[in-house]
Design an enzyme around this catalytic site. Sequence first.
Site, PDB file in Angstrom:
ATOM      1  N   LYS A 221      24.715  -5.292  -1.253  1.00  0.00           N
ATOM      2  CA  LYS A 221      26.065  -5.677  -1.460  1.00  0.00           C
ATOM      3  C   LYS A 221      26.853  -5.173  -0.191  1.00  0.00           C
ATOM      4  O   LYS A 221      28.040  -5.242  -0.054  1.00  0.00           O
ATOM      5  CB  LYS A 221      26.856  -4.958  -2.628  1.00  0.00           C
ATOM      6  CG  LYS A 221      26.240  -5.369  -4.003  1.00  0.00           C
ATOM      7  CD  LYS A 221      26.850  -4.291  -4.932  1.00  0.00           C
ATOM      8  CE  LYS A 221      26.112  -4.298  -6.527  1.00  0.00           C
ATOM      9  NZ  LYS A 221      26.493  -3.272  -7.152  1.00  0.00           N
TER      10      LYS A 221
ATOM     11  N   ARG B 122       0.835  -1.341  -0.036  1.00  0.00           N
ATOM     12  CA  ARG B 122       0.134  -0.039  -0.055  1.00  0.00           C
ATOM     13  C   ARG B 122       0.651   1.305   0.130  1.00  0.00           C
ATOM     14  O   ARG B 122       0.516   2.197  -0.963  1.00  0.00           O
ATOM     15  CB  ARG B 122      -0.883   0.204   1.212  1.00  0.00           C
ATOM     16  CG  ARG B 122      -2.008  -0.911   1.113  1.00  0.00           C
ATOM     17  CD  ARG B 122      -2.446  -1.542   2.458  1.00  0.00           C
ATOM     18  NE  ARG B 122      -3.088  -2.657   2.470  1.00  0.00           N
ATOM     19  CZ  ARG B 122      -2.468  -3.899   2.451  1.00  0.00           C
ATOM     20  NH1 ARG B 122      -1.065  -3.754   2.411  1.00  0.00           N
ATOM     21  NH2 ARG B 122      -2.893  -5.092   2.250  1.00  0.00           N
ATOM     22  N   THR B 123       1.988   1.292   0.926  1.00  0.00           N
ATOM     23  CA  THR B 123       2.690   2.634   1.176  1.00  0.00           C
ATOM     24  C   THR B 123       3.229   3.053  -0.151  1.00  0.00           C
ATOM     25  O   THR B 123       3.585   4.135  -0.587  1.00  0.00           O
ATOM     26  CB  THR B 123       3.487   2.601   2.452  1.00  0.00           C
ATOM     27  OG1 THR B 123       2.471   1.847   3.217  1.00  0.00           O
ATOM     28  CG2 THR B 123       3.892   4.068   2.841  1.00  0.00           C
TER      29      THR B 123
ATOM     30  N   HIS C 163       4.546   5.345  11.737  1.00  0.00           N
ATOM     31  CA  HIS C 163       3.868   5.116  10.480  1.00  0.00           C
ATOM     32  C   HIS C 163       3.016   6.618  10.100  1.00  0.00           C
ATOM     33  O   HIS C 163       1.697   6.508   9.936  1.00  0.00           O
ATOM     34  CB  HIS C 163       3.161   3.933  10.099  1.00  0.00           C
ATOM     35  CG  HIS C 163       3.025   3.822   8.693  1.00  0.00           C
ATOM     36  ND1 HIS C 163       3.261   4.674   7.999  1.00  0.00           N
ATOM     37  CD2 HIS C 163       2.736   2.427   8.236  1.00  0.00           C
ATOM     38  CE1 HIS C 163       3.078   3.816   6.682  1.00  0.00           C
ATOM     39  NE2 HIS C 163       2.406   2.752   6.966  1.00  0.00           N
TER      40      HIS C 163
ATOM     41  N   ARG D 281      11.237   3.524   4.127  1.00  0.00           N
ATOM     42  CA  ARG D 281      10.765   2.563   4.942  1.00  0.00           C
ATOM     43  C   ARG D 281      11.780   1.888   5.465  1.00  0.00           C
ATOM     44  O   ARG D 281      12.714   1.508   4.434  1.00  0.00           O
ATOM     45  CB  ARG D 281       9.554   1.659   4.318  1.00  0.00           C
ATOM     46  CG  ARG D 281       9.295   0.467   5.292  1.00  0.00           C
ATOM     47  CD  ARG D 281       8.140  -0.322   4.871  1.00  0.00           C
ATOM     48  NE  ARG D 281       6.788   0.402   5.226  1.00  0.00           N
ATOM     49  CZ  ARG D 281       5.712  -0.087   4.819  1.00  0.00           C
ATOM     50  NH1 ARG D 281       5.438  -1.410   4.765  1.00  0.00           N
ATOM     51  NH2 ARG D 281       4.508   0.661   5.294  1.00  0.00           N
TER      52      ARG D 281
HETATM   53  N1   CP Z   1      -0.464  -0.322   5.855  1.00  0.00           N
HETATM   54  C1   CP Z   1       0.619  -0.608   5.233  1.00  0.00           C
HETATM   55  O1   CP Z   1       1.791   0.179   5.616  1.00  0.00           O
HETATM   56  O2   CP Z   1       0.747  -1.516   4.299  1.00  0.00           O
HETATM   57  P1   CP Z   1       1.978  -1.779   3.449  1.00  0.00           P
HETATM   58  O3   CP Z   1       2.876  -2.624   4.685  1.00  0.00           O
HETATM   59  O4   CP Z   1       1.387  -2.719   2.504  1.00  0.00           O
HETATM   60  O5   CP Z   1       2.621  -0.746   2.922  1.00  0.00           O
END
Ligand code: CP
Length: 320
Positions: free
Chosen positions: A83, A55-56, A133, A105
Amino acid sequence: MTRHLISSADLTRDDVEAILETAASMHDVQRREVKKVPTLRGRTIINFFFEDSTRTRSSFEIAGKWMSADTINLSAKGSSTSKGESLRDSVATINAMAVDALVIRHNQSGACRQVAGWVGASVINAGDGTHEHPTQALLDAYTMRANLGDLTGRHVVIVGDLAHSRVFRSNVLTLATLGARVTVVAPPTLMPAGIAAWSAADGFATSWDLDAVLADDPPDVLMMLRVQRERMSGGYFPTPREYTIGYGLTRPRLAALLAARPEALIMHPGPMNRGLEISAEAADSPNSVILDQVSAGVAVRMAVLYHLLVGEATSGGYAA
Ligand code: CP
């Protein structure tokens, strides 16, 4: 001044209101046949994901593209991280290419804050370890407000694997900023250490008893969290079946909730473990806004990119 979004704590109420207002305009773009505005033409955004995401990552990429930015995706696998290149060297390399925003992330809590100190680009935290998040909390707030209006006094119950959840940590901050009442529920083994002092400081309630919370103060929003088995090294609950019986949104628990609060919203940040923390009946019920959350993710991330890269600062609360 370079602005970042690292923590939900960095956002004042004015910041959140401004982002959610912009997101509503961006949602209109999303509903058009031609989904393109020139707002970020000439800007370059790198989505650097050291952990998996559906999603993100896709919504940040779509958000950038719909705003006419050049967006590039990198993941640990397929980049020089595999690497052995350090995080610092990797982001310094990206920074040397004069990018405007770095969406990161990472599996280490605090990684995004560190990166913000190393680069000239705006850094957006797309999930760092078990820390935060913030764009998830914003899209959750957007989804709640789209359905409920003002959140002041609304009761939001967040249930599940709190110990490993960055979604919970950002949500309690943003929901407090917007005046909602929050109760968090988890088995003792999945409550974060020090939750009593923390909940007192940030003004949310805690419980180990989901059924008592649902009966005593039926929520306007019930947010189920994913059991993060990939972050668990030991036995946090005896069996999946026992977890579901105590803490899952099962069919009978859903029926009890809707009898008490027929309009209650069912939320989940995804990805879901169907049959563990949420039943198919709950995930697919008319009260579920789980796909609305996904849809809001694009509009909210467009709004965040806009505010960081071209918008006027509101309070400036999210400058590093
Ligand atoms: N909610 C969320 O962060 O989903 P993803 O891990 O798919 O990005």
